[in-house]
Design a protein around this motif. Structure first.
Motif, PDB file in Angstrom:
ATOM      1  N   ALA A  50       0.939  -0.853   0.249  1.00 35.38           N
ATOM      2  CA  ALA A  50      -0.081  -0.152   0.029  1.00 35.38           C
ATOM      3  C   ALA A  50       1.255   1.566  -0.263  1.00 35.38           C
ATOM      4  CB  ALA A  50      -0.814  -0.163   1.189  1.00 35.38           C
ATOM      5  N   CYS A  51       0.255   2.017  -0.552  1.00 33.34           N
ATOM      6  CA  CYS A  51       1.440   3.304  -0.598  1.00 33.34           C
ATOM      7  C   CYS A  51       0.147   4.859  -0.693  1.00 33.34           C
ATOM      8  CB  CYS A  51       1.830   3.498  -2.671  1.00 33.34           C
ATOM      9  SG  CYS A  51       2.949   2.050  -2.636  1.00 33.34           S
ATOM     10  N   THR A  52       1.322   5.361   0.529  1.00 36.15           N
ATOM     11  CA  THR A  52      -0.121   6.832   0.503  1.00 36.15           C
ATOM     12  C   THR A  52       1.476   8.319   0.105  1.00 36.15           C
ATOM     13  OG1 THR A  52       1.339   6.794   2.522  1.00 36.15           O
ATOM     14  CG2 THR A  52      -1.224   5.309   2.783  1.00 36.15           C
ATOM     15  N   SER A  53       1.419   9.013   0.397  1.00 35.12           N
ATOM     16  CA  SER A  53       1.593  10.053   0.670  1.00 35.12           C
ATOM     17  C   SER A  53       2.788  10.369   1.557  1.00 35.12           C
ATOM     18  CB  SER A  53       0.842  11.347   0.759  1.00 35.12           C
ATOM     19  OG  SER A  53       0.123  11.735   1.908  1.00 35.12           O
ATOM     20  N   GLY A  54       2.489   9.437   2.527  1.00 31.32           N
ATOM     21  CA  GLY A  54       4.047   9.021   3.334  1.00 31.32           C
ATOM     22  C   GLY A  54       5.299   7.739   3.032  1.00 31.32           C
ATOM     23  N   GLY A  55       4.357   7.122   1.747  1.00 28.07           N
ATOM     24  CA  GLY A  55       5.175   6.023   1.655  1.00 28.07           C
ATOM     25  C   GLY A  55       4.920   4.943   1.191  1.00 28.07           C
ATOM     26  N   CYS A  56       5.510   4.209   1.311  1.00 28.36           N
ATOM     27  CA  CYS A  56       4.902   2.301   1.078  1.00 28.36           C
ATOM     28  C   CYS A  56       5.447   1.257   1.885  1.00 28.36           C
ATOM     29  CB  CYS A  56       5.519   2.364  -0.667  1.00 28.36           C
ATOM     30  SG  CYS A  56       5.115   3.409  -1.552  1.00 28.36           S
ATOM     31  N   THR A  57       4.224   0.620   2.051  1.00 29.06           N
ATOM     32  CA  THR A  57       5.178  -0.360   3.014  1.00 29.06           C
ATOM     33  C   THR A  57       4.505  -2.080   1.894  1.00 29.06           C
ATOM     34  OG1 THR A  57       4.058  -1.339   5.419  1.00 29.06           O
ATOM     35  CG2 THR A  57       2.257  -0.409   4.119  1.00 29.06           C
ATOM     36  N   THR A  58       4.583  -2.766   2.631  1.00 25.69           N
ATOM     37  CA  THR A  58       5.067  -4.223   1.941  1.00 25.69           C
ATOM     38  C   THR A  58       4.860  -4.880   3.277  1.00 25.69           C
ATOM     39  OG1 THR A  58       7.112  -4.348   1.957  1.00 25.69           O
ATOM     40  CG2 THR A  58       5.853  -3.960  -0.014  1.00 25.69           C
ATOM     41  N   ASN A  59       4.546  -4.842   4.064  1.00 28.71           N
ATOM     42  CA  ASN A  59       4.320  -5.712   5.489  1.00 28.71           C
ATOM     43  C   ASN A  59       3.028  -6.170   5.677  1.00 28.71           C
ATOM     44  OD1 ASN A  59       6.415  -4.363   6.983  1.00 28.71           O
ATOM     45  ND2 ASN A  59       6.308  -2.964   7.154  1.00 28.71           N
ATOM     46  N   TYR A  60       2.344  -6.841   4.690  1.00 27.14           N
ATOM     47  CA  TYR A  60       1.087  -7.632   4.892  1.00 27.14           C
ATOM     48  C   TYR A  60       1.265  -9.351   4.535  1.00 27.14           C
ATOM     49  CZ  TYR A  60      -0.883  -3.093   3.851  1.00 27.14           C
ATOM     50  OH  TYR A  60      -1.348  -1.008   4.225  1.00 27.14           O
ATOM     51  N   LEU A  61       2.056  -9.399   3.819  1.00 29.20           N
ATOM     52  CA  LEU A  61       2.585 -10.474   3.157  1.00 29.20           C
ATOM     53  C   LEU A  61       4.462 -11.325   3.924  1.00 29.20           C
ATOM     54  CD1 LEU A  61       0.932 -11.415  -0.548  1.00 29.20           C
ATOM     55  CD2 LEU A  61       0.674 -12.392   2.266  1.00 29.20           C
ATOM     56  N   ASP A  62       4.121 -11.881   4.877  1.00 25.75           N
ATOM     57  CA  ASP A  62       5.913 -12.412   5.488  1.00 25.75           C
ATOM     58  C   ASP A  62       6.493 -12.723   4.153  1.00 25.75           C
ATOM     59  OD1 ASP A  62       4.618 -13.540   8.495  1.00 25.75           O
ATOM     60  OD2 ASP A  62       5.042 -11.538   7.770  1.00 25.75           O
ATOM     61  N   SER A  63       6.067 -13.186   3.629  1.00 21.30           N
ATOM     62  CA  SER A  63       6.590 -14.185   2.520  1.00 21.30           C
ATOM     63  C   SER A  63       7.267 -13.265   1.035  1.00 21.30           C
ATOM     64  CB  SER A  63       5.099 -14.509   1.842  1.00 21.30           C
ATOM     65  OG  SER A  63       3.970 -14.057   0.495  1.00 21.30           O
ATOM     66  N   VAL A  64       6.951 -11.276   1.168  1.00 22.60           N
ATOM     67  CA  VAL A  64       7.454 -10.816   0.459  1.00 22.60           C
ATOM     68  C   VAL A  64       8.246  -9.663   1.175  1.00 22.60           C
ATOM     69  CG1 VAL A  64       5.317 -10.537  -1.415  1.00 22.60           C
ATOM     70  CG2 VAL A  64       5.567  -9.384   0.155  1.00 22.60           C
ATOM     71  N   LYS A  65       7.968  -9.945   2.695  1.00 18.92           N
ATOM     72  CA  LYS A  65       9.179  -8.900   3.252  1.00 18.92           C
ATOM     73  C   LYS A  65      10.665  -9.324   2.794  1.00 18.92           C
ATOM     74  CE  LYS A  65       6.140  -8.600   7.822  1.00 18.92           C
ATOM     75  NZ  LYS A  65       5.523  -8.517   8.334  1.00 18.92           N
ATOM     76  N   GLY A  66      11.195  -7.866   2.911  1.00 22.02           N
ATOM     77  CA  GLY A  66      12.683  -7.255   2.185  1.00 22.02           C
ATOM     78  C   GLY A  66      12.689  -8.174   0.449  1.00 22.02           C
ATOM     79  N   ARG A  67      11.961  -8.248   0.728  1.00 20.42           N
ATOM     80  CA  ARG A  67      11.749  -8.331  -1.453  1.00 20.42           C
ATOM     81  C   ARG A  67      11.245  -7.561  -2.302  1.00 20.42           C
ATOM     82  NH1 ARG A  67       9.888 -13.183  -3.692  1.00 20.42           N
ATOM     83  NH2 ARG A  67       8.441 -13.380  -1.840  1.00 20.42           N
ATOM     84  N   PHE A  68      10.436  -7.157  -1.589  1.00 25.22           N
ATOM     85  CA  PHE A  68       9.605  -6.460  -2.735  1.00 25.22           C
ATOM     86  C   PHE A  68       9.111  -4.946  -1.866  1.00 25.22           C
ATOM     87  CE2 PHE A  68       5.759  -9.227  -4.148  1.00 25.22           C
ATOM     88  CZ  PHE A  68       6.961 -10.185  -4.681  1.00 25.22           C
ATOM     89  N   THR A  69       9.224  -3.915  -3.036  1.00 23.31           N
ATOM     90  CA  THR A  69       9.184  -1.995  -2.366  1.00 23.31           C
ATOM     91  C   THR A  69       8.853  -1.893  -3.204  1.00 23.31           C
ATOM     92  OG1 THR A  69      12.077  -2.925  -1.898  1.00 23.31           O
ATOM     93  CG2 THR A  69      11.015  -0.378  -2.162  1.00 23.31           C
ATOM     94  N   GLY A  70       7.609  -0.863  -2.331  1.00 22.11           N
ATOM     95  CA  GLY A  70       6.846  -0.071  -3.415  1.00 22.11           C
ATOM     96  C   GLY A  70       7.388   1.281  -3.537  1.00 22.11           C
ATOM     97  N   SER A  71       6.984   2.376  -4.300  1.00 15.37           N
ATOM     98  CA  SER A  71       7.771   3.101  -4.270  1.00 15.37           C
ATOM     99  C   SER A  71       6.136   4.499  -5.105  1.00 15.37           C
ATOM    100  CB  SER A  71       9.025   3.921  -4.747  1.00 15.37           C
ATOM    101  OG  SER A  71       8.354   3.267  -6.455  1.00 15.37           O
ATOM    102  N   ARG A  72       6.272   5.968  -4.777  1.00 10.82           N
ATOM    103  CA  ARG A  72       5.852   6.157  -5.833  1.00 10.82           C
ATOM    104  C   ARG A  72       6.364   7.634  -6.595  1.00 10.82           C
ATOM    105  NH1 ARG A  72       1.140   9.920  -3.264  1.00 10.82           N
ATOM    106  NH2 ARG A  72       2.858  11.558  -2.442  1.00 10.82           N
ATOM    107  N   ASP A  73       6.287   7.521  -8.051  1.00  9.84           N
ATOM    108  CA  ASP A  73       7.087   8.186  -8.919  1.00  9.84           C
ATOM    109  C   ASP A  73       6.114   9.542  -9.275  1.00  9.84           C
ATOM    110  OD1 ASP A  73       8.274   9.553 -10.792  1.00  9.84           O
ATOM    111  OD2 ASP A  73       9.020   7.417 -11.764  1.00  9.84           O
ATOM    112  N   ILE A  74       6.581  10.385  -8.712  1.00  6.70           N
ATOM    113  CA  ILE A  74       5.378  11.645  -8.922  1.00  6.70           C
ATOM    114  C   ILE A  74       5.757  12.044  -9.875  1.00  6.70           C
ATOM    115  CG2 ILE A  74       4.904  14.322  -8.000  1.00  6.70           C
ATOM    116  CD1 ILE A  74       4.349  11.720  -5.566  1.00  6.70           C
ATOM    117  N   ALA A  75       7.153  12.105 -11.063  1.00  2.00           N
ATOM    118  CA  ALA A  75       6.889  12.796 -12.317  1.00  2.00           C
ATOM    119  C   ALA A  75       5.948  12.116 -13.348  1.00  2.00           C
ATOM    120  CB  ALA A  75       8.438  13.054 -12.423  1.00  2.00           C
ATOM    121  N   LYS A  76       5.883  10.739 -12.769  1.00  2.00           N
ATOM    122  CA  LYS A  76       4.968   9.190 -14.044  1.00  2.00           C
ATOM    123  C   LYS A  76       3.517   9.605 -13.213  1.00  2.00           C
ATOM    124  CE  LYS A  76       9.015   7.243 -15.651  1.00  2.00           C
ATOM    125  NZ  LYS A  76       9.473   5.975 -15.343  1.00  2.00           N
ATOM    126  N   ASN A  77       3.337  10.427 -11.840  1.00  2.00           N
ATOM    127  CA  ASN A  77       2.183  10.174 -11.552  1.00  2.00           C
ATOM    128  C   ASN A  77       1.975   8.190 -11.480  1.00  2.00           C
ATOM    129  OD1 ASN A  77      -0.418  12.190 -10.560  1.00  2.00           O
ATOM    130  ND2 ASN A  77      -1.234  10.475 -12.273  1.00  2.00           N
TER     131      ASN A  77
END
Length: 116
Positions: A50-77
């Motif tokens: 999940a991504c908000t204005s404060g950042g992204c978190t992947t702390n919903y599934l133990d299986s992806v922690k440390g491997r998946f990273t969410g991010s927002r690209d403002i320039a690309k919306n």
């Protein structure tokens, strides 16, 4: 009304990396939360990130922690989900999802396939 256009995904060998992106048709500043779900045949969709204005978190599934990273690209919306050290069990259709003006919107889905 909001359209969510997904891109990325594809086929990769185990241990490889892929990314998926989601570009909404409205400014991401107008969307409180952009979520990523994934779904495999016969299973319910599961929340991945999940991504908000404060950042992204992947702390919903133990299986992806440390491997998946969410991010927002403002320039690309857009928001992206970078997936590293992929495993065959990550194979799924990945969807982005938002609630906007009390309505739910889903992206078209992007296939991610990880071969062993």
């Amino acid at each position: 009304q909001v359209q969510l256009v997904e891109s990325g995904g594809g086929l990769v060998q185990a241990g490889g990396s892929l990314s998926v992106s989601c570009a909404p048709s409205v400014s991401i500043f107008r969307i409180n939360v952009i979520r990523w779900y994934r779904q495999t045949p016969g299973k319910q969709r599961e929340l991945v990130a999940a991504c908000t204005s404060g950042g992204c978190t992947t702390n919903y599934l133990d299986s992806v922690k440390g491997r998946f990273t969410g991010s927002r690209d403002i320039a690309k919306n857009a928001v992206s989900l970078q997936m590293n050290s992929l495993k065959p069990e990550d194979t799924a259709v990945y969807y982005c999802y938002v609630v906007f003006d009390s309505r739910e919107y889903w992206g078209q889905g992007t296939q991610v396939t990880v071969s062993s």
